[in-house]
Design a protein around this motif. Structure first.
Motif, PDB file in Angstrom:
ATOM      1  N   THR A 190       0.830  -1.202   0.000  1.00 42.01           N
ATOM      2  CA  THR A 190       0.000   0.000   0.000  1.00 42.01           C
ATOM      3  C   THR A 190       0.863   1.249   0.000  1.00 42.01           C
ATOM      4  N   ALA A 191       0.239   2.373  -0.326  1.00 47.64           N
ATOM      5  CA  ALA A 191       0.955   3.642  -0.419  1.00 47.64           C
ATOM      6  C   ALA A 191       1.467   4.129   0.927  1.00 47.64           C
ATOM      7  N   GLU A 192       0.914   3.610   2.022  1.00 50.23           N
ATOM      8  CA  GLU A 192       1.351   4.046   3.345  1.00 50.23           C
ATOM      9  C   GLU A 192       2.692   3.438   3.757  1.00 50.23           C
ATOM     10  N   MET A 193       3.138   2.426   3.049  1.00 41.60           N
ATOM     11  CA  MET A 193       4.360   1.721   3.437  1.00 41.60           C
ATOM     12  C   MET A 193       5.606   2.566   3.190  1.00 41.60           C
ATOM     13  N   ALA A 194       6.581   2.426   4.076  1.00 41.86           N
ATOM     14  CA  ALA A 194       7.887   3.037   3.868  1.00 41.86           C
ATOM     15  C   ALA A 194       8.637   2.236   2.807  1.00 41.86           C
ATOM     16  N   ILE A 195       9.703   2.812   2.271  1.00 42.19           N
ATOM     17  CA  ILE A 195      10.457   2.163   1.204  1.00 42.19           C
ATOM     18  C   ILE A 195      10.950   0.785   1.632  1.00 42.19           C
TER      19      ILE A 195
END
Length: 232
Positions: free
Chosen positions: A66-71
Motif C-alpha cells: 500500500t501507499a502508506e508503506m515506507a520504502i
C-alpha cells in the motif's frame, strides 16, 4: 494519508507512480468511497492490470503493498512476493518439462537498486559442466519488469526498460566453486553468458527444456508437434 503525502510518496518512485496516484485521487474526488483510489494505486504495485502466468496464480497470494508503506517495507514485501512468484514459476515449468530433466528448484529473490517494487527471483538451476573444483551452472530467473541484461565487467547487470510492471524470463550461465559460491559469468556460453531472455513463456520453456535435457529446441519441438511436422 492526505493527497499531498500520497503524491510525495509517488515522487520517490518516479513519474509513472505519480501519474497513477493523481489518477486515483481524481477518482476519489468524485466518489463517496475514497478507497477506490487506494485500490487503484495498490493494484499498480501488485501488477493486477496484466496477469500472464505465473503472475495470474501468484498474485492471489501476494502480500499487499500500500501507499502508506515506507520504502523498506515495500522492498521487503516485494522480495516476499517475488519468492512466491518464483516458486510458482518453478512448479509450472517443472510440471511441463520432459522426464529426466535436470533442473532443480532454487528460490532466491532480490530487489532492483533504487526501485523497491521491481526485482527478480531465481527459481531453477541446471548443472551443465562438472570440473574438479568448479562447476558450470545455468540459473533460471523470472522478473516483474522488462529490460536488458549486461554481463560486461563493471556494468550494471539490469537495465529496466521502464519503472512499470511487466514480466520476463531469463537464464544466465555462471561458474561456481565446489561449495556453490559464484565465481562469475561463463561468457563462453550463450550470448556473453546470457542463456536466453524472453517475455514469451513458451520460448522460455523450450530454452529451459533444452538446457535441462541436452536436447535441441528443434528436437523438443519435433516431439511436441510430431503430427504437424509429418503433414508439412
Amino acid at each position: 494519508m492526505n493527497a499531498i503525502s500520497k503524491l510525495q510518496y509517488g515522487n520517490r518512485f518516479g513519474d509513472d507512480v505519480t501519474k497513477i496516484a493523481r489518477m486515483s485521487l481524481s477518482v476519489a474526488a468524485s466518489s463517496s468511497d475514497a478507497q477506490i483510489a487506494q485500490a487503484k494505486y495498490s493494484n499498480w504495485f501488485r501488477g493486477e492490470d496484466s496477469k500472464p502466468e505465473p503472475m495470474a496464480t501468484s498474485s492471489r497470494k501476494f502480500r499487499r503493498i500500500t501507499a502508506e508503506m515506507a520504502i523498506a517495507e515495500v522492498a521487503a514485501a516485494t522480495k516476499e512476493n517475488l519468492s512466491i512468484l518464483g516458486n510458482d514459476a518453478s512448479d509450472l515449468f517443472t510440471s511441463k518439462l520432459p522426464a529426466g530433466h535436470k533442473m532443480r528448484k532454487a528460490i532466491r529473490s532480490s530487489i532492483l537498486q533504487g526501485i523497491p517494487y521491481l526485482g527478480t527471483c531465481k527459481f531453477g538451476e541446471i548443472i551443465t559442466d562438472r570440473g574438479q573444483d568448479r562447476y558450470g551452472v545455468t540459473q533460471i530467473f523470472i522478473a516483474n519488469f522488462d529490460g536488458n541484461l549486461d554481463t560486461t565487467e563493471g556494468a550494471n547487470f539490469y537495465d529496466p526498460s521502464s519503472r512499470e510492471f511487466d514480466q520476463m524470463f531469463y537464464g544466465v550461465h555462471i561458474i561456481v566453486d565446489r561449495f556453490g559460491n559464484p565465481l562469475g559469468f561463463n561468457r563462453d556460453r550463450g550470448k556473453n553468458g546470457i542463456a536466453f531472455k524472453t517475455k514469451d513463456i513458451t520460448k522460455a520453456f523450450y530454452s529451459i527444456a533444452s538446457t535441462s535435457t541436452g536436447l535441441s529446441v528443434e528436437a523438443l519441438q519435433e516431439r511436441a508437434f510430431p503430427i504437424k511436422k509429418a503433414v508439412r
